[in-house]
Design a protein around this motif. Structure first.
Motif, PDB file in Angstrom:
ATOM      1  N   UNK A   1      15.102   6.630  -7.140  1.00 59.68           N
ATOM      2  CA  UNK A   1      15.049   5.255  -6.625  1.00 59.68           C
ATOM      3  C   UNK A   1      13.735   4.639  -7.092  1.00 59.68           C
ATOM      4  N   UNK A   2      13.780   3.344  -7.377  1.00 62.77           N
ATOM      5  CA  UNK A   2      12.587   2.746  -7.992  1.00 62.77           C
ATOM      6  C   UNK A   2      12.225   1.384  -7.405  1.00 62.77           C
ATOM      7  N   UNK A   3      10.948   1.034  -7.506  1.00 62.20           N
ATOM      8  CA  UNK A   3      10.503  -0.304  -7.089  1.00 62.20           C
ATOM      9  C   UNK A   3      10.586  -1.287  -8.254  1.00 62.20           C
ATOM     10  N   UNK A   4      10.454  -0.759  -9.471  1.00 61.22           N
ATOM     11  CA  UNK A   4      10.570  -1.606 -10.669  1.00 61.22           C
ATOM     12  C   UNK A   4      11.578  -1.008 -11.627  1.00 61.22           C
ATOM     13  N   UNK A   5      12.527  -1.832 -12.033  1.00 63.79           N
ATOM     14  CA  UNK A   5      13.406  -1.431 -13.137  1.00 63.79           C
ATOM     15  C   UNK A   5      13.023  -2.332 -14.306  1.00 63.79           C
ATOM     16  N   UNK A   6      12.501  -1.732 -15.363  1.00 59.65           N
ATOM     17  CA  UNK A   6      12.064  -2.516 -16.524  1.00 59.65           C
ATOM     18  C   UNK A   6      12.970  -2.197 -17.700  1.00 59.65           C
TER      19      UNK A   6
ATOM     20  N   UNK B   1       0.774  -1.237   0.000  1.00 55.31           N
ATOM     21  CA  UNK B   1       0.000   0.000   0.000  1.00 55.31           C
ATOM     22  C   UNK B   1       0.807   1.290   0.000  1.00 55.31           C
ATOM     23  N   UNK B   2       1.920   1.297  -0.680  1.00 56.84           N
ATOM     24  CA  UNK B   2       2.670   2.558  -0.787  1.00 56.84           C
ATOM     25  C   UNK B   2       2.752   2.936  -2.266  1.00 56.84           C
ATOM     26  N   UNK B   3       2.898   4.233  -2.580  1.00 61.26           N
ATOM     27  CA  UNK B   3       2.996   4.620  -3.981  1.00 61.26           C
ATOM     28  C   UNK B   3       4.250   4.029  -4.613  1.00 61.26           C
ATOM     29  N   UNK B   4       4.114   3.502  -5.817  1.00 63.13           N
ATOM     30  CA  UNK B   4       5.238   2.802  -6.433  1.00 63.13           C
ATOM     31  C   UNK B   4       5.857   3.614  -7.560  1.00 63.13           C
ATOM     32  N   UNK B   5       7.165   3.402  -7.727  1.00 65.10           N
ATOM     33  CA  UNK B   5       7.893   4.049  -8.817  1.00 65.10           C
ATOM     34  C   UNK B   5       8.406   2.975  -9.759  1.00 65.10           C
ATOM     35  N   UNK B   6       8.423   3.309 -11.053  1.00 67.57           N
ATOM     36  CA  UNK B   6       8.917   2.367 -12.067  1.00 67.57           C
ATOM     37  C   UNK B   6       9.788   3.118 -13.052  1.00 67.57           C
ATOM     38  N   UNK B   7      10.900   2.510 -13.443  1.00 65.23           N
ATOM     39  CA  UNK B   7      11.702   3.115 -14.510  1.00 65.23           C
ATOM     40  C   UNK B   7      11.767   2.163 -15.700  1.00 65.23           C
ATOM     41  N   UNK B   8      11.697   2.741 -16.898  1.00 60.84           N
ATOM     42  CA  UNK B   8      11.769   1.955 -18.138  1.00 60.84           C
ATOM     43  C   UNK B   8      13.022   2.428 -18.874  1.00 60.84           C
ATOM     44  N   UNK B   9      14.026   1.553 -18.922  1.00 60.93           N
ATOM     45  CA  UNK B   9      15.320   1.932 -19.497  1.00 60.93           C
ATOM     46  C   UNK B   9      15.330   1.548 -20.980  1.00 60.93           C
TER      47      UNK B   9
ATOM     48  N   UNK C   1       0.998   4.867 -10.544  1.00 56.14           N
ATOM     49  CA  UNK C   1       2.456   4.664 -10.627  1.00 56.14           C
ATOM     50  C   UNK C   1       3.162   5.961 -11.000  1.00 56.14           C
ATOM     51  N   UNK C   2       4.378   6.143 -10.465  1.00 59.73           N
ATOM     52  CA  UNK C   2       5.220   7.254 -10.917  1.00 59.73           C
ATOM     53  C   UNK C   2       6.265   6.627 -11.836  1.00 59.73           C
TER      54      UNK C   2
END
Ligand code: SAM
Length: 285
Positions: free
Chosen positions: A185-190, A115-123, A141-142
């Motif tokens: 900083x991110x929760x998902x690195x895609x 339940x926390x806001x998530x961050x994702x980066x798309x490289x 998502x951010x």
């Protein structure tokens, strides 16, 4: 001439060529000229053609000579959304939709439990297909999406606007460098990196029309995975995920690298719908 007659005539024209998808692509091209959706084409099969046929045959000949249909229509559907594409970006592939699907599964079932806001980066975002689809599917998502190519980022920017996506921010730079520099900083690195080995034979259509910066990953195709494996700890949060697409024959070599670079993390590979190993997920513990 009716729509049906033009379909038949075009198919006869392309029959001898070695193009795999020509039956579907002919219909895409006619729908494009008629300014209607492909689904609607079936409803107007018996209508007379009103567009300029000379122009149509010229485009069909360009297609026959190797130009991808997506570069003629400047359009590719991805995850149910219509993306603008041109020769500055990789044409988003159906396999990559499965990567997006798996990430949505992880977001829905694992990380949102906290339940926390998530961050994702798309490289290496290219057209923005992955980042924008995920952004539209998960408005909470951010998302930051990067590319080394300004021309690719221009296409991604156009798609963000066209698809009214409000949660994707673009960054220019080499692999993880823009994220490290901006202390993101991110929760998902895609990442769906260029992963074709430098000397591998590829189809004429891909080699001549898609940007080489989007295709080749050095001698073994694994250069960009190594770059990320060396630096992920600078950007990925604890409990986060690294999510990759890879070549159908790269699982073994990648697994060796994963064991070397992630001795203490959990990981799994997934097959695509064609039963080929295609995706790697590493869970940072
Ligand atoms: C295989 S394409 C994937 C594009 C898009 N993400 C997709 O899945 O359709 C790889 C992308 O990585 C970008 N790229 C290549 N080298 C890069 C680098 N050193 N740093 C960042 N992006 C890079 C290319 O410009 C290209 O857009």
């Amino acid at each position: 001439m009716t729509v049906n007659e033009l379909i038949k005539k075009s198919e006869d024209y392309l029959k001898e060529s070695n193009i795999i998808n020509y039956l579907a692509d002919v219909k895409i091209l006619i729908a494009f000229f008629m300014k209607i959706s492909l689904a609607k084409l079936y409803a107007v099969q018996n209508e007379r053609i009103k567009f300029n046929l000379d122009e149509y045959w010229q485009k069909l000949t360009e297609y026959q000579n190797g130009k991808p249909i997506q570069h003629i229509t400047n359009r590719q559907s991805f995850y149910g959304y219509d993306f603008y594409v041109d020769n500055n970006v990789l044409i988003p592939r159906y396999e990559t939709e499965e990567l997006v699907d798996n990430i949505i599964f992880l977001i829905d079932n694992i990380l949102t439990a906290e339940n926390k806001p998530l961050t994702l980066i798309d490289v290496g975002t290219g057209s923005g297909a992955i980042a924008i689809s995920l952004g539209l599917e998960n408005p909470q998502l951010k998302i930051y999406a990067s590319d080394i190519s300004q021309l690719a980022l221009n296409v991604a920017k156009r798609n963000i606007k066209q698809l009214k996506c409000r949660n994707v921010q673009l960054l220019k730079g080499d692999m993880l460098e823009p994220f490290i520099k901006n202390k993101i900083k991110t929760d998902f690195l895609v990442c769906n990196p260029p992963y074709i080995p430098k000397n591998q034979e590829i189809s004429y259509r891909v080699k001549n029309y898609e940007p080489h910066v989007a295709l080749f990953g050095d001698d073994d195709g694994l250069y960009f995975y190594r770059q990320i494996f060396k630096n992920w700890h600078k950007v990925v949060n604890k409990n986060g995920f690294l999510c990759f697409e890879h070549g159908y024959d790269q699982k073994k070599a990648l697994e060796k690298l994963v064991k070397e670079y992630f001795p203490d993390q959990k990981y799994f590979f997934r097959k695509d719908i064609n039963k080929k190993w295609r995706m790697l997920f590493v869970n940072i513990l």
